[in-house]
Structure formats: C-alpha cells, structure tokens
Design an enzyme around this catalytic site. Structure first.
Site, PDB file in Angstrom:
ATOM      1  N   GLU A  46       0.844  -1.201   0.000  1.00  0.00           N
ATOM      2  CA  GLU A  46       0.000   0.000   0.000  1.00  0.00           C
ATOM      3  C   GLU A  46       0.876   1.247   0.000  1.00  0.00           C
ATOM      4  O   GLU A  46       1.849   1.323   0.758  1.00  0.00           O
ATOM      5  CB  GLU A  46      -0.897  -0.037   1.240  1.00  0.00           C
ATOM      6  CG  GLU A  46      -2.278   0.501   1.023  1.00  0.00           C
ATOM      7  CD  GLU A  46      -3.121  -0.346   0.057  1.00  0.00           C
ATOM      8  OE1 GLU A  46      -3.077  -0.079  -1.160  1.00  0.00           O
ATOM      9  OE2 GLU A  46      -3.820  -1.243   0.542  1.00  0.00           O
ATOM     10  N   HIS A  47       0.489   2.199  -0.845  1.00  0.00           N
ATOM     11  CA  HIS A  47       1.247   3.442  -1.041  1.00  0.00           C
ATOM     12  C   HIS A  47       2.660   3.156  -1.540  1.00  0.00           C
ATOM     13  O   HIS A  47       3.597   3.898  -1.251  1.00  0.00           O
ATOM     14  CB  HIS A  47       1.267   4.293   0.242  1.00  0.00           C
ATOM     15  CG  HIS A  47      -0.061   4.969   0.481  1.00  0.00           C
ATOM     16  ND1 HIS A  47      -0.410   6.154  -0.114  1.00  0.00           N
ATOM     17  CD2 HIS A  47      -1.131   4.575   1.205  1.00  0.00           C
ATOM     18  CE1 HIS A  47      -1.646   6.480   0.259  1.00  0.00           C
ATOM     19  NE2 HIS A  47      -2.100   5.537   1.052  1.00  0.00           N
ATOM     20  N   THR A  48       2.792   2.076  -2.260  1.00  0.00           N
ATOM     21  CA  THR A  48       4.078   1.766  -2.888  1.00  0.00           C
ATOM     22  C   THR A  48       4.027   1.995  -4.396  1.00  0.00           C
ATOM     23  O   THR A  48       5.071   2.203  -5.014  1.00  0.00           O
ATOM     24  CB  THR A  48       4.475   0.294  -2.629  1.00  0.00           C
ATOM     25  OG1 THR A  48       3.340  -0.527  -2.895  1.00  0.00           O
ATOM     26  CG2 THR A  48       4.926   0.082  -1.207  1.00  0.00           C
ATOM     27  N   SER A  80     -25.410   5.984 -16.297  1.00  0.00           N
ATOM     28  CA  SER A  80     -25.040   5.003 -15.279  1.00  0.00           C
ATOM     29  C   SER A  80     -26.238   4.758 -14.374  1.00  0.00           C
ATOM     30  O   SER A  80     -26.889   5.713 -13.936  1.00  0.00           O
ATOM     31  CB  SER A  80     -23.872   5.548 -14.458  1.00  0.00           C
ATOM     32  OG  SER A  80     -23.845   4.937 -13.188  1.00  0.00           O
ATOM     33  N   LEU A 138     -12.575  -0.151  -3.165  1.00  0.00           N
ATOM     34  CA  LEU A 138     -12.507  -1.326  -4.039  1.00  0.00           C
ATOM     35  C   LEU A 138     -12.300  -0.928  -5.501  1.00  0.00           C
ATOM     36  O   LEU A 138     -12.502  -1.723  -6.407  1.00  0.00           O
ATOM     37  CB  LEU A 138     -13.780  -2.174  -3.884  1.00  0.00           C
ATOM     38  CG  LEU A 138     -14.017  -2.705  -2.469  1.00  0.00           C
ATOM     39  CD1 LEU A 138     -15.341  -3.446  -2.376  1.00  0.00           C
ATOM     40  CD2 LEU A 138     -12.875  -3.620  -2.031  1.00  0.00           C
ATOM     41  N   ASP A 185      -4.466  -0.026  -9.425  1.00  0.00           N
ATOM     42  CA  ASP A 185      -5.870  -0.419  -9.556  1.00  0.00           C
ATOM     43  C   ASP A 185      -6.204  -0.823 -10.988  1.00  0.00           C
ATOM     44  O   ASP A 185      -6.950  -1.771 -11.229  1.00  0.00           O
ATOM     45  CB  ASP A 185      -6.779   0.744  -9.125  1.00  0.00           C
ATOM     46  CG  ASP A 185      -6.421   1.268  -7.740  1.00  0.00           C
ATOM     47  OD1 ASP A 185      -5.748   0.541  -6.991  1.00  0.00           O
ATOM     48  OD2 ASP A 185      -6.814   2.403  -7.415  1.00  0.00           O
TER      49      ASP A 185
END
Ligand code: GLA
Length: 392
Positions: A46-48, A80, A138, A185
C-alpha cells in the site's frame, strides 16, 4: 428496464442481458458489445505503487459493465444506473482537463486519454451498471475507466496492449478527474486472473500471477467496509505523494524504491523518514508475502497484513479510527491478520480469517462498531477473480 429509470425490482448489478435491454430501450437499437471490468482488493503493498514499488492486488468478483455502440457525431453519451440513469452527452473535441465534472469525468477522461495518445476512437453511446460499492476502497472508478477503455477500443476495432490501457486509464484519472493515483488499480482490473494475485513491479511494469488458493487452505479474505467514505481528490493522498517525492529528492534518489536499508533514511527529517520507512518496509512485506504464497503457506500472510496496518497507521498516518477498530476486533476474534486497504482515511479493511472463525470475526467487528455507536459495517468475501473482458 426503462430508459433513464432504475428498473423496478432490480437491485445489485443487472445481468448483461438486462443491460442490453436497457440499452435497446434508450437507443432503439441493439448494442454492438458488452464489456466488464472488476474492482480490486490489494492484498499487500500500500502506497508503494507511486513510489516505483511492489504491489500484490487481485481482481474481485464484483464488477462494472459497459454496454455500447458507436455513434458518428463525435459525441460520447454515457448513462449510469448508479447515477440514476440520466444521459450525459459530451463532445469529444471539448473534453479537456477541468472541463468535465462528476462521475462522467472517468469515461470522458478515458476517451480523451486514448485520443490524445493517437488511438483512433470516436463517439459512442454507453450504458453502465455496477455492483461495486463506491468509495469503499474497491476501485469502482478504476473499473469504470478500464471497462470504458475496453469498450471504446473494442467498438473502434483497435488493439491496445493491456498494460498500455492501464497507463492510459491512469492518465485519464490523473488529468481529467484530478486524482493523482498510481497504476495498481488499473493493472489489477485489467490483468487479474482467477485464484491468483498479481505481483506488479511498478518501476519496470513487470508482472506475474501468484497463486492464492484460499479455499484449499481453509481461509477467507473478508472485506470489511467501515462505512467511512474517502475521496482521493481531497488532498491528503496528494500530500502523501508529495512527502514521498520530497523524501526521495532529499535522499538524492529517483524514487523511494531505491531505499532498501534502514540506514539509508538517516538523512531525513522525522515525518519524511517515517513515510519513507513505510514504503521501504512495505516493499519488503510484499516480497515476504510472495515467498509465503510460493511456499504454500498462506496463513503466513497474516502477520504481514497486521504489520502493514501498523505501518500505515503509525508511519504513513493514513488510517482512520474505524479501520483501527476493525483490525483490532477481527484479529482479536480469530483473523490471522488484517489491515486497512487503499489510499486511506476511509473505505475498507481486509482480514484474513480461517473459515471456522468467520462468523465470530464478523460478529466481533459488528459489536465493536456498535460499542462506538458507529453505523454497522458491511462484509464481502473477496475471491481472486478474472480481469476485465468482453462479454458479448
Ligand atoms: C489508491 C490509489 C492506488 C494506490 C493506493 C494506495 O487506491 O488509487 O494507486 O496508490 O491508493 O496503495
């Protein structure tokens, strides 16, 4: 399902067939194709990603679908279900940073990024539906960007490698939506494989599927939506990025990936040292997680997850009270490890739980939230699933 309406009795995501009916009722013609892109869970790392580091996410079995056809007038029209079904029409030639607002920035941004890269896509009608909770960490917005990228390139018959699509989707999110996100992501959504996590080296772009057989190990990955909402665009995520850049600059390295030993950090002032320490140790935890998975020792991920959480809370300072409580309550009730997930300041916690303890762990988290008079958390079992694809 009627055009512009939420379709009586339809909850969750509609099926591809229902979405095609919805498209027909809006445009009096069948769609030319249907595409899907999943959300993601980040196992660890995370945050890498924006520090040229290592990440280990996987694609989720919750997704977003885009049903579409071409149109010849250079207009992108998007609807949407999550935004009530009303049409947003955007002239492609007028899309530019700062010119589009709201959820439509994501599909508009993708069209802009593709065209800016010289990829010949044009106007389209797109109807969109999803069963990904928004703001839960997510990556519902990355799923939207990835599905739109596949739809537009599919509709216009242009083949673009998935790693390039991921980079273009990120450019779209950064430039048009104004979110300074990393590449993780988009890669997870586009490159995920069933029963595997994706080891991605964000410096080189090299990636590899790593087996993550949860069921045979009697384990579950439980996503605990803490109900607290975050916005990556609210400035705190960007601030962490800047701190990392300042730390790298002070150390005279291109990125914090170059930091491998604790002693490398000596030249940094307190806060920057803590941020850089998180990044260096988190890269090590990803390596350790991959070794554990390759050795078939999935439960060894547990302590790594919990250590990642402590580091995100103490060194990187991106956790939030509900996440800390969810981690404490789940690990106190059988989870072998747990950590906050995503950018921070809201969203979800990921807990690795033996099947036999799942009910107890859920109950413990719910009880702890009730003790704090917080709204009840919601739970989702995360299954490593297939990346984005064309459905029809
Ligand atoms: C968000 C961003 C990702 C990544 C994570 C933190 O989810 O979209 O690119 O930086 O935060 O690991």
């Amino acid at each position: 399902m009627e055009c512009g309406a939420d379709g009586p009795g339809v909850s969750g995501r509609v099926t591809a067939g229902q979405a095609a009916d919805w498209f027909r009722s809006c445009y009096q013609a069948p769609p030319a194709g249907i595409w899907r892109a999943p959300g993601r869970v980040n196992l660890i790392g995370e945050h890498t990603d924006y520090n040229d580091g290592l990440v280990l996410p996987f694609a989720l079995d919750r997704d977003l679908i885009v049903v579409g056809s071409r149109r010849a007038d250079g207009v992108l029209e998007v609807r949407s279900r999550q935004a009530g079904g009303a049409a947003r029409a955007l002239k492609l030639a007028a899309i530019a940073p700062g010119r589009v607002s709201g959820w439509a920035t994501y599909p508009a941004g993708v069209a802009w990024a593709l065209r800016s890269a010289g990829i010949a896509v044009g106007g389209a009608n797109l109807v969109i539906d999803s069963d990904l909770p928004q703001g839960a960490g997510l990556s519902s917005s990355a799923a939207l960007a990835c599905a739109t990228a596949l739809a537009l390139t599919g509709l216009y018959g242009v083949a673009v490698p998935r790693t390039d699509l991921a980079a273009l989707a990120r450019t779209a999110e950064q430039e048009i939506a104004g979110v300074p996100c990393g590449i993780m992501d988009f890669c997870a959504s586009l490159l995920g494989q069933p029963d595997h996590a994706l080891l991605l080296d964000c410096a080189s772009g090299a990636h590899e599927a790593v087996r993550l057989p949860l069921d045979p190990a009697g384990l579950r990955l439980l996503v605990i939506d803490t109900g607290t909402r975050h916005a990556l665009a609210d400035g705190r995520y960007a601030q962490r990025r800047q701190e990392c850049e300042r730390a790298a600059h002070t150390l005279g390295v291109r990125s914090l990936r170059a930091v491998t030993r604790e002693s490398d950090l000596a030249g940094l002032p307190g806060t920057l040292r803590a941020r850089a320490r998180h990044v260096a140790r988190e890269n090590d935890r990803v390596r350790a997680a991959v070794l554990a998975l390759r050795a078939g020792a999935i439960s060894e991920l547990g302590p790594l997850l919990t250590a990642s959480h402590a580091s995100l809370r103490d060194d990187f300072a991106v956790s939030w009270p509900q996440a800390d409580i969810a981690v404490a309550a789940s690990t106190g009730a059988g989870a072998v490890g747990a950590r906050m997930m995503g950018g921070g300041f809201g969203g979800s916690v990921l807990a690795l739980v033996p099947l036999a303890d799942e009910t107890t762990a859920r109950a413990a988290v719910a009880a702890a939230f009730a003790d704090h008079a917080w709204a009840a958390p919601s739970f989702l079992v995360a299954r490593p699933s297939a990346g984005a694809s064309r459905l029809a």
